[in-house]
Design an enzyme around this catalytic site. Structure first.
Site, PDB file in Angstrom:
ATOM      1  N   GLY A   1       0.787  -1.241   0.000  1.00 33.74           N
ATOM      2  CA  GLY A   1       0.000   0.000   0.000  1.00 33.74           C
ATOM      3  C   GLY A   1       0.811   1.278   0.000  1.00 33.74           C
ATOM      4  O   GLY A   1       0.231   2.361   0.108  1.00 33.74           O
TER       5      GLY A   1
ATOM      6  N   GLY B   1       1.470   3.238  -5.838  1.00 31.37           N
ATOM      7  CA  GLY B   1       0.540   2.795  -6.887  1.00 31.37           C
ATOM      8  C   GLY B   1      -0.917   2.707  -6.475  1.00 31.37           C
ATOM      9  O   GLY B   1      -1.420   3.540  -5.716  1.00 31.37           O
TER      10      GLY B   1
ATOM     11  N   ARG C   1       7.552  -4.670   1.456  1.00 32.19           N
ATOM     12  CA  ARG C   1       8.952  -5.038   1.714  1.00 32.19           C
ATOM     13  C   ARG C   1       9.849  -3.820   1.859  1.00 32.19           C
ATOM     14  O   ARG C   1      10.942  -3.922   2.394  1.00 32.19           O
ATOM     15  CB  ARG C   1       9.486  -5.880   0.540  1.00 32.19           C
ATOM     16  CG  ARG C   1       8.890  -7.251   0.443  1.00 32.19           C
ATOM     17  CD  ARG C   1       9.439  -7.969  -0.773  1.00 32.19           C
ATOM     18  NE  ARG C   1       9.254  -7.175  -1.983  1.00 32.19           N
ATOM     19  CZ  ARG C   1       9.754  -7.494  -3.172  1.00 32.19           C
ATOM     20  NH1 ARG C   1      10.466  -8.586  -3.314  1.00 32.19           N
ATOM     21  NH2 ARG C   1       9.525  -6.730  -4.225  1.00 32.19           N
TER      22      ARG C   1
ATOM     23  N   PHE D   1       5.907  -9.535 -14.417  1.00 31.96           N
ATOM     24  CA  PHE D   1       6.786  -9.067 -15.491  1.00 31.96           C
ATOM     25  C   PHE D   1       6.289  -9.663 -16.785  1.00 31.96           C
ATOM     26  O   PHE D   1       5.561 -10.648 -16.786  1.00 31.96           O
ATOM     27  CB  PHE D   1       8.265  -9.408 -15.232  1.00 31.96           C
ATOM     28  CG  PHE D   1       8.545 -10.865 -14.895  1.00 31.96           C
ATOM     29  CD1 PHE D   1       8.394 -11.864 -15.835  1.00 31.96           C
ATOM     30  CD2 PHE D   1       8.984 -11.209 -13.621  1.00 31.96           C
ATOM     31  CE1 PHE D   1       8.664 -13.191 -15.518  1.00 31.96           C
ATOM     32  CE2 PHE D   1       9.255 -12.539 -13.301  1.00 31.96           C
ATOM     33  CZ  PHE D   1       9.092 -13.519 -14.247  1.00 31.96           C
TER      34      PHE D   1
ATOM     35  N   TYR E   1      -7.362 -10.999 -16.816  1.00 28.44           N
ATOM     36  CA  TYR E   1      -6.812 -12.257 -17.346  1.00 28.44           C
ATOM     37  C   TYR E   1      -6.885 -13.404 -16.328  1.00 28.44           C
ATOM     38  O   TYR E   1      -6.458 -14.503 -16.626  1.00 28.44           O
ATOM     39  CB  TYR E   1      -5.417 -12.073 -17.940  1.00 28.44           C
ATOM     40  CG  TYR E   1      -4.349 -11.483 -17.049  1.00 28.44           C
ATOM     41  CD1 TYR E   1      -3.925 -12.126 -15.888  1.00 28.44           C
ATOM     42  CD2 TYR E   1      -3.724 -10.287 -17.398  1.00 28.44           C
ATOM     43  CE1 TYR E   1      -2.923 -11.591 -15.093  1.00 28.44           C
ATOM     44  CE2 TYR E   1      -2.720  -9.735 -16.612  1.00 28.44           C
ATOM     45  CZ  TYR E   1      -2.325 -10.403 -15.450  1.00 28.44           C
ATOM     46  OH  TYR E   1      -1.329  -9.879 -14.671  1.00 28.44           O
TER      47      TYR E   1
HETATM   48  N1  COA Z   1      11.647 -12.137 -16.939  1.00 28.29           N
HETATM   49  C1  COA Z   1      11.952 -13.406 -16.587  1.00 28.29           C
HETATM   50  N2  COA Z   1      12.373 -13.757 -15.347  1.00 28.29           N
HETATM   51  C2  COA Z   1      12.479 -12.766 -14.443  1.00 28.29           C
HETATM   52  C3  COA Z   1      12.163 -11.417 -14.730  1.00 28.29           C
HETATM   53  C4  COA Z   1      11.744 -11.127 -16.060  1.00 28.29           C
HETATM   54  N3  COA Z   1      11.425  -9.883 -16.433  1.00 28.29           N
HETATM   55  N4  COA Z   1      12.355 -10.675 -13.611  1.00 28.29           N
HETATM   56  C5  COA Z   1      12.763 -11.520 -12.647  1.00 28.29           C
HETATM   57  N5  COA Z   1      12.832 -12.773 -13.147  1.00 28.29           N
HETATM   58  C6  COA Z   1      13.264 -13.971 -12.452  1.00 28.29           C
HETATM   59  C7  COA Z   1      14.740 -13.865 -12.082  1.00 28.29           C
HETATM   60  O1  COA Z   1      15.559 -14.201 -13.163  1.00 28.29           O
HETATM   61  C8  COA Z   1      14.826 -14.852 -10.939  1.00 28.29           C
HETATM   62  O2  COA Z   1      14.922 -16.173 -11.394  1.00 28.29           O
HETATM   63  P1  COA Z   1      16.366 -16.933 -11.446  1.00 28.29           P
HETATM   64  O3  COA Z   1      16.867 -16.954 -10.040  1.00 28.29           O
HETATM   65  O4  COA Z   1      16.047 -18.287 -11.982  1.00 28.29           O
HETATM   66  O5  COA Z   1      17.227 -16.103 -12.359  1.00 28.29           O
HETATM   67  C9  COA Z   1      13.469 -14.712 -10.255  1.00 28.29           C
HETATM   68  O6  COA Z   1      12.596 -14.092 -11.204  1.00 28.29           O
HETATM   69  C10 COA Z   1      13.526 -13.843  -9.034  1.00 28.29           C
HETATM   70  O7  COA Z   1      14.097 -12.634  -9.410  1.00 28.29           O
HETATM   71  P2  COA Z   1      14.668 -11.562  -8.384  1.00 28.29           P
HETATM   72  O8  COA Z   1      15.413 -10.537  -9.120  1.00 28.29           O
HETATM   73  O9  COA Z   1      15.346 -12.265  -7.255  1.00 28.29           O
HETATM   74  O10 COA Z   1      13.397 -10.798  -7.918  1.00 28.29           O
HETATM   75  P3  COA Z   1      12.470 -10.925  -6.655  1.00 28.29           P
HETATM   76  O11 COA Z   1      12.275 -12.308  -6.200  1.00 28.29           O
HETATM   77  O12 COA Z   1      12.912  -9.920  -5.687  1.00 28.29           O
HETATM   78  O13 COA Z   1      11.055 -10.439  -7.268  1.00 28.29           O
HETATM   79  C11 COA Z   1       9.476  -9.610  -8.759  1.00 28.29           C
HETATM   80  C12 COA Z   1      10.769 -10.392  -8.639  1.00 28.29           C
HETATM   81  C13 COA Z   1       9.040  -9.485 -10.186  1.00 28.29           C
HETATM   82  C14 COA Z   1       8.372 -10.362  -8.017  1.00 28.29           C
HETATM   83  C15 COA Z   1       9.737  -8.214  -8.163  1.00 28.29           C
HETATM   84  O14 COA Z   1      10.174  -7.364  -9.152  1.00 28.29           O
HETATM   85  C16 COA Z   1       8.611  -7.647  -7.396  1.00 28.29           C
HETATM   86  O15 COA Z   1       8.387  -8.031  -6.280  1.00 28.29           O
HETATM   87  N6  COA Z   1       7.894  -6.721  -7.941  1.00 28.29           N
HETATM   88  C17 COA Z   1       6.812  -6.078  -7.196  1.00 28.29           C
HETATM   89  C18 COA Z   1       6.194  -5.022  -7.922  1.00 28.29           C
HETATM   90  C19 COA Z   1       5.447  -5.498  -9.112  1.00 28.29           C
HETATM   91  O16 COA Z   1       5.872  -6.363  -9.845  1.00 28.29           O
HETATM   92  N7  COA Z   1       4.302  -4.935  -9.299  1.00 28.29           N
HETATM   93  C20 COA Z   1       3.484  -5.310 -10.403  1.00 28.29           C
HETATM   94  C21 COA Z   1       3.157  -4.085 -11.159  1.00 28.29           C
HETATM   95  S1  COA Z   1       2.073  -4.473 -12.446  1.00 28.29           S
END
Ligand code: COA
Length: 283
Positions: A17, A20, A41, A98, A148
């Site tokens: 919260g 966004g 976080r 993503f 979706y």
């Molecule tokens: N495409 C493919 N794989 C991806 C990626 C992408 N764009 N971004 C991250 N990953 C993969 C990483 O490669 C990793 O896998 P691996 O260890 O096999 O290489 C795994 O995801 C975890 O990545 P990490 O960088 O450690 O990120 P994280 O665990 O801290 O969290 C998200 C990844 C996406 C969940 C993080 O960016 C997040 O929490 N975002 C919150 C905000 C958000 O996404 N909001 C949505 C808005 S619409």
């Protein structure tokens, strides 16, 4: 649009919260009298968000927790619950997403999204729900899903399967926990251009234009529009809405679904031709 004290005295927990959509909902609810508690976080974002809310005299607090981790969730919710004296509303907004081709996503990549979106939402909902039930209190849960969740979507498969799970949770618990005074609803937003959305899902101006042009309303959503919907759904005035998902996307998903909707792109020449065909088919 709402009575000034619509949410007076309600203690609302919003996951993710600090920024966004989550922050927009928190801010709107606070202006209608709610006390706001945030969980995410990123402590710097939380501090900034709570400071902004407090400028307006709002009672606001936060805890740092990763919703993927059930022990962090339990600790954060328990301590916020003690601080607030009760939590009446949970808004499951925290998510991860993503864009990528599914064959490029590692197991860990899948887990990063599904464990955040699905397991994280379950962690928060079941922990708070169990507290409400054991104490005989009522409560309201509102989860942010996506259209979706039922249409499916290419290139966001981990998020799509997880959001479908959150929708199933919403409908299942609406029935199971309804008799205990716990309401479960969801919002399925279309394009709202938050910073997270822009950087992860619509990184180029061309994409934004394409999404805008595809939409029947020819625009993106405004954050106060989704905040107003959330406020309505968590207010007591919507007390008989349970197990529902409300779409707020300007008609975007229906535009993609209707068999002949692509004709929207054709002009007068095509429709004049259709008119000229009237009555000629049997000749
Ligand atoms: N495409 C493919 N794989 C991806 C990626 C992408 N764009 N971004 C991250 N990953 C993969 C990483 O490669 C990793 O896998 P691996 O260890 O096999 O290489 C795994 O995801 C975890 O990545 P990490 O960088 O450690 O990120 P994280 O665990 O801290 O969290 C998200 C990844 C996406 C969940 C993080 O960016 C997040 O929490 N975002 C919150 C905000 C958000 O996404 N909001 C949505 C808005 S619409």
């Amino acid at each position: 649009m709402f009575q000034k004290d619509l949410l007076k005295g309600k203690n609302i927990l919003v996951t993710g919260g600090a920024t966004g959509i989550g922050y927009a909902i928190a801010d709107a609810a606070s202006r209608l009298g709610a006390n706001i508690f945030l969980m995410s976080r990123n402590e710097a974002n939380l501090q900034k968000a709570v400071a902004s809310l407090r400028v307006n005299g709002v009672n606001a607090g936060y805890r740092v927790a990763n919703i993927r981790d059930s022990s962090q969730v339990k600790q954060a919710i328990d301590s916020l619950y003690s601080e607030a004296g009760d939590l009446n509303v949970l808004i499951n907004n925290a998510a991860g997403n993503f864009l990528n081709r599914t064959e490029n996503i590692s197991e860990n990549g899948f887990r990063a999204i599904t464990e955040t979106v699905l397991n994280g939402t379950l962690n928060c909902t079941t922990h708070l729900g169990k507290k409400w039930i054991s104490e005989g209190r009522s409560g309201t849960v509102l989860s942010i899903v996506a259209t979706y969740a039922w249409t499916g979507s290419a290139f966001v498969v981990p998020s799509a399967v997880a959001k479908a799970g959150v929708l199933a949770m919403t409908r299942s618990l609406a029935v199971e926990w309804g008799p205990k005074g716990i309401r479960m609803n969801a919002i399925a937003p279309g394009p709202f251009l938050t910073e997270g959305m822009a950087s992860r899902l619509m990184p180029t101006e061309e994409m934004v234009d394409a999404v805008r042009n595809k939409n029947p309303m020819k625009r993106l959503g405004e954050l106060d529009e989704i905040a107003n919907l959330a406020v309505f759904l968590i207010s007591d005035g919507s007390g008989f809405i349970n197990g529902e998902v409300v779409t707020i996307d300007g008609g975007e998903w229906l535009m993609g679904a209707g068999q002949f909707n692509s004709l929207m792109n054709l002009g007068d020449e095509f429709w004049n031709f259709i008119d000229s065909m009237r009555g000629k088919k049997s000749q």
